[in-house]
Structures are given as structure tokens and as C-alpha cells.
Design an enzyme around this catalytic site. Structure first.
Site, PDB file in Angstrom:
ATOM      1  N   LYS A  30     -16.960  16.840  -6.783  1.00  0.00           N
ATOM      2  CA  LYS A  30     -17.525  16.744  -8.128  1.00  0.00           C
ATOM      3  C   LYS A  30     -17.674  15.291  -8.539  1.00  0.00           C
ATOM      4  O   LYS A  30     -18.686  14.884  -9.124  1.00  0.00           O
ATOM      5  CB  LYS A  30     -16.644  17.512  -9.114  1.00  0.00           C
ATOM      6  CG  LYS A  30     -17.114  17.468 -10.559  1.00  0.00           C
ATOM      7  CD  LYS A  30     -16.393  16.423 -11.391  1.00  0.00           C
ATOM      8  CE  LYS A  30     -14.931  16.775 -11.557  1.00  0.00           C
ATOM      9  NZ  LYS A  30     -14.215  15.812 -12.429  1.00  0.00           N
ATOM     10  N   SER A  31     -16.677  14.479  -8.230  1.00  0.00           N
ATOM     11  CA  SER A  31     -16.711  13.074  -8.637  1.00  0.00           C
ATOM     12  C   SER A  31     -17.883  12.343  -7.990  1.00  0.00           C
ATOM     13  O   SER A  31     -18.602  11.577  -8.653  1.00  0.00           O
ATOM     14  CB  SER A  31     -15.395  12.386  -8.257  1.00  0.00           C
ATOM     15  OG  SER A  31     -14.315  12.938  -8.977  1.00  0.00           O
ATOM     16  N   GLN A 174     -12.323   6.368 -15.992  1.00  0.00           N
ATOM     17  CA  GLN A 174     -13.712   6.731 -16.271  1.00  0.00           C
ATOM     18  C   GLN A 174     -14.338   5.825 -17.319  1.00  0.00           C
ATOM     19  O   GLN A 174     -15.557   5.682 -17.361  1.00  0.00           O
ATOM     20  CB  GLN A 174     -13.808   8.193 -16.714  1.00  0.00           C
ATOM     21  CG  GLN A 174     -13.584   9.193 -15.588  1.00  0.00           C
ATOM     22  CD  GLN A 174     -13.741  10.631 -16.046  1.00  0.00           C
ATOM     23  OE1 GLN A 174     -13.973  10.910 -17.223  1.00  0.00           O
ATOM     24  NE2 GLN A 174     -13.608  11.563 -15.118  1.00  0.00           N
ATOM     25  N   GLU A 320      -4.707  13.169 -10.576  1.00  0.00           N
ATOM     26  CA  GLU A 320      -5.311  14.503 -10.546  1.00  0.00           C
ATOM     27  C   GLU A 320      -4.623  15.436  -9.550  1.00  0.00           C
ATOM     28  O   GLU A 320      -4.767  16.657  -9.622  1.00  0.00           O
ATOM     29  CB  GLU A 320      -6.790  14.399 -10.204  1.00  0.00           C
ATOM     30  CG  GLU A 320      -7.081  13.900  -8.805  1.00  0.00           C
ATOM     31  CD  GLU A 320      -8.525  13.453  -8.630  1.00  0.00           C
ATOM     32  OE1 GLU A 320      -9.177  13.974  -7.731  1.00  0.00           O
ATOM     33  OE2 GLU A 320      -8.987  12.587  -9.406  1.00  0.00           O
ATOM     34  N   ARG A 392      -6.999  22.384 -12.694  1.00  0.00           N
ATOM     35  CA  ARG A 392      -5.885  21.926 -11.862  1.00  0.00           C
ATOM     36  C   ARG A 392      -4.601  22.693 -12.188  1.00  0.00           C
ATOM     37  O   ARG A 392      -3.773  22.923 -11.304  1.00  0.00           O
ATOM     38  CB  ARG A 392      -5.656  20.431 -12.046  1.00  0.00           C
ATOM     39  CG  ARG A 392      -6.859  19.562 -11.754  1.00  0.00           C
ATOM     40  CD  ARG A 392      -7.283  19.577 -10.309  1.00  0.00           C
ATOM     41  NE  ARG A 392      -8.408  18.662 -10.090  1.00  0.00           N
ATOM     42  CZ  ARG A 392      -9.257  18.726  -9.074  1.00  0.00           C
ATOM     43  NH1 ARG A 392      -9.111  19.684  -8.168  1.00  0.00           N
ATOM     44  NH2 ARG A 392     -10.240  17.868  -8.950  1.00  0.00           N
TER      45      ARG A 392
END
Length: 430
Positions: A30-31, A174, A320, A392
């Protein structure tokens, strides 16, 4: 949103009774996918994002960029992207995607329209104020209520002056990546300087720098806590997205819990993904970790130990991974300490408090610290594991459920954020 159709809620997590021996192929990162989509939308021509992850987060990103004026075709596995004129008003749904909420506003500054941002209720609690303040300092008009959170509106003029800006990125890497991704399109580029506690998840900034350089953007990161992007074109580049290594965590954990063997196909030999750190974490917990070369099962193979060991880890750069690691620690035979992760209180939920609450409710001995957790294993029992709309946390729940009878995972469908039909795929393995 459901995950592969209607699911019972809470969902009975499958219990594993024998060592598993499975090989899995994971969806794309996804990143990486969302970074690739942003850069494709501001590039100098059409390009293709191959093997794009099809999940809620990436579809929200594609929709956001489409609303601004780009054409993102998500019909097939490979997504062609054609940059367009950012010349219209737009409403952006961020859902629960931090990358949409943080990466798109700097791009919206290049628009001539009013671009309104909002998202799911949980998303209104996640920090964005540093990005909005930085955009204002760089010459972008932002209308918000002063909370530094959703909802807000970016009112572009078709260009962004850019220049030097100082931010506190200690809550999220981010914040830095958001400014860097659009920075080459700013008139003066952007010079981002961090002033505050150490930036978490530095591998994600390294990922951003790497994908910018792949597209011919001049990035200087030679000075600590400073990143400079020179103004200039963003070259259109076709890319193939790597497997999502953070999504590998529950599957590799399955090997650790069962004493079995799990192979993840196509594990990259070199990567900027933080999930690559799973190799060393699982080794410290007693697993055997090896690279398999050649043949259909080429990738990373993890074999679980007879007894899972506790660990003392600083997870500051790979926060994460904390939920999956914490779940394994609760199943280990010795105490564990997870440190350096105060920033994950600002993720999809306050993950430190959520983990302490849910693991304790199932019998684990957990002490919550400002920046981490101390976990003392104890006999665990079944019960409902709440996820707080956090994918998560759902991963942590299914890991516990693999080793403990009677665990019910609330809202397992939240895993669709990065892994469509996770529940069905997991059940097929366990």
C-alpha cells in the site's frame, strides 16, 4: 465495508492445532502503491502502476487523484495513470487512509479549485496540522477550524511558491513524505527541516526519497533532519509494486505460533519497506529465517521454534509492526518490552492503549508505558478482541486466535484497508 462477503461479527478466529506448511503470495504494498499513484498524477506523461494493490486505501487514493483531474484506470491489475489539469473543485474522501489525508493536500495546492477533505469518524482524530501549517507557510491557502484535523479545504491557485519550511514530524514520517512527493512541482521546490523529537518510521521517508529519485527528481537528504527537493519535472515511469511486507506479519507469525513453516513468495532482495525488519525480529524470537531462491516458492521462509522467546525491541522505525509483534510476545514463554513507539498512539487508533486493553482482557500481563508496552506472558483465554477500525489490530487478533481457543475478532472486515478478503484467505490457510 465487508471483507469477501458477509462475515459474522465478531468473527471466530481459526485456531491452529498442527504445524502449518504453506506458501503465500501477498498483495502489493500500500505504501509503495500510493506513493506511485501520487507521483504518476504529477508526472510529465502517462505511466502504469503494475500489480497495484486493490484495497480501500489505494482505491481512495485513485479516486482522490481522479477528483483532482487525473485519469486513474483501476479496472485491471495494472493501473494506467494519465496526469490531467487540476482545474476543478473536488471533495476528497480520505476514509481511514493516512496517505490520502496527508499526501493529497500538497498536490491539491497545485489545483485552481477548492478541494475539500474529510473522512471516517476515526480519521478526524489523526494529526494533520503540521502538514497544513507547512502548506500555509509555502504559499497555499488552507481553510480549517484550527484543530489541525479533518475536515479542511485547500484552495489552490494553480501553483505553489514552495521554499523552506520547518515542521515537527515526530508524530508521523508522513508529514515529511507528503511535502517531498509534491515538492518538485513547487516553483522553488521544497526544503523540509524537522525540529523535534526523532522522526518515527524513517524507512518510509527513505522509501519516498527512493521513488522520487527513480523518477529523476533531485533529492538531497545528506543532512540529518533535512530533505531538499529541487524544482523540476517528475519523469513518468512504469513501476511494479512489491508485495506488502508489513502485511506479511500475520502470515509469518502463523509459522511462529504453530511451530510450522510459512513461505512468502517474491520477497525483495533489497527494499525500503519497514516490513523487511520482520526477518530480524522473528529470528530474535527463535524462528529460523531463510531465503529461498529459484523455483515457484522463491521468497522468504520462516520456520517456527518449539518455544517462542520474548524480546526487548526498539520499534521506533517500524512501529506499524507493533500489533503483530505484541501478539507474538503475548504467546511467548518469556517477558518482552516494546519501546520507542509513542507515535503509534496517533495511528488508526491509539495502538498502545488498544493493545494493552485487548491483550489484558484475554489474560496477558501488560503494562502500558508512554512509549511502549511490557508484556508478561500468562495463560490466555478466549473472548472478544476489539479492533477499533484498525487493520493492524485485526492482524493481532487473528494471531492470538491461532494460538488460543475461542478468540472472536470484532470487525475483521477492517483488514480490507490493505488486504481484500483477508479473513477468507486466512481461513484457507488455518
Amino acid at each position: 465495508m465487508t471483507d469477501g462477503g458477509a462475515l459474522p461479527d465478531p468473527w471466530p478466529a481459526p485456531r491452529v492445532h498442527d504445524p502449518v506448511d504453506v506458501t503465500v503470495s501477498l498483495p502489493g504494498s500500500k505504501s509503495l502503491a500510493n506513493r506511485a499513484l501520487v507521483l504518476a498524477a504529477v508526472s510529465d506523461g502517462p505511466s502504469v502502476v503494475r500489480r497495484a494493490l486493490r484495497s480501500r486505501d489505494t482505491l481512495l487514493m485513485a479516486a482522490a487523484l481522479g477528483s483532482l483531474g487525473s485519469d486513474v484506470d483501476t479496472a485491471d491489475a495494472d493501473w494506467p495513470v494519465t496526469p490531467g489539469a487540476f482545474d476543478r473543485d473536488a471533495d476528497i474522501d480520505c476514509g481511514l487512509a493516512g496517505t490520502v489525508m496527508r499526501f493529497v493536500p500538497p498536490v491539491a495546492g497545485l489545483s485552481t479549485g477548492a478541494v475539500a477533505f474529510d473522512g471516517d469518524p476515526h480519521m478526524r482524530q489523526r494529526p494533520i496540522g503540521e502538514v497544513l501549517t507547512a502548506l500555509s507557510a509555502l504559499g497555499v491557502r488552507v481553510d480549517d477550524d484550527g484543530r489541525g484535523a479533518l475536515p479542511f479545504t485547500v484552495r489552490g491557485t494553480g501553483s505553489v511558491p514552495g521554499g523552506t519550511v520547518t515542521i515537527d514530524a515526530s508524530a508521523s514520517s508522513q508529514f515529511v513524505s507528503a511535502l517531498l512527493l509534491a515538492g518538485a512541482r513547487f516553483e522553488q521546490g521544497v526544503d523540509v527541516r524537522h525540529d523535534g523529537k526523532p522522526v518515527p518510521s524513517l524507512p518510509h521517508i527513505e522509501m519516498t526519497v527512493a521513488v522520487l529519485r527513480e523518477r529523476g527528481v533531485d533529492v538531497d537528504d545528506s543532512e540529518p533532519n533535512r530533505w531538499t527537493v529541487a524544482p523540476g519535472p517528475v519523469k513518468a515511469v512504469d513501476v511494479t509494486i512489491e508485495p506488502d511486507l508489513s502485511n506479511a506479519a500475520p502470515f509469518l507469525a502463523l509459522a511462529a505460533v504453530s511451530g510450522g513453516r510459512v513461505t512468502v513468495r517474491d520477497w525483495p532482495a533489497s527494499t525500503t519497506q519497514p516490513g523487511d525488519e520482520l526477518r530480524s525480529i522473528l529470528s530474535l524470537m527463535g524462528c529460523t529465517v531463510e531465503t529461498v531462491t529459484g523455483g515457484p516458492d522463491a521468497g522468504l521462509r520462516v520456520t517456527g521454534p518449539e518455544r517462542l522467546q520474548g524480546v526487548d525491541l526498539d520499534l521506533h522505525d517500524v512501529g506499524e509492526l507493533t500489533p503483530a509483534v505484541a501478539a507474538l510476545c503475548a504467546l511467548a514463554e518469556g517477558p518482552s518490552h516494546l519501546r520507542g513507539i509513542a507515535h503509534i498512539r496517533g495511528h488508526e487508533t491509539d495502538r498502545i492503549t488498544a493493545l494493552a486493553t485487548e491483550l489484558s482482557a484475554l489474560g496477558a500481563g501488560v503494562v502500558e508505558h508512554p512509549d511502549g508496552l511490557s508484556i508478561t506472558p500468562a495463560p490466555l483465554h478466549g473472548g472478544v478482541f476489539h479492533t477499533y477500525a484498525d487493520h493492524r489490530m485485526a492482524h493481532a487478533g487473528v494471531i492470538i486466535g491461532a494460538g488460543v481457543d475461542g478468540v472472536l475478532v470484532e470487525d475483521v472486515a477492517t483488514t480490507s484497508k490493505t488486504f481484500p478478503d483477508f479473513a477468507g484467505f486466512w481461513s484457507s490457510l488455518v
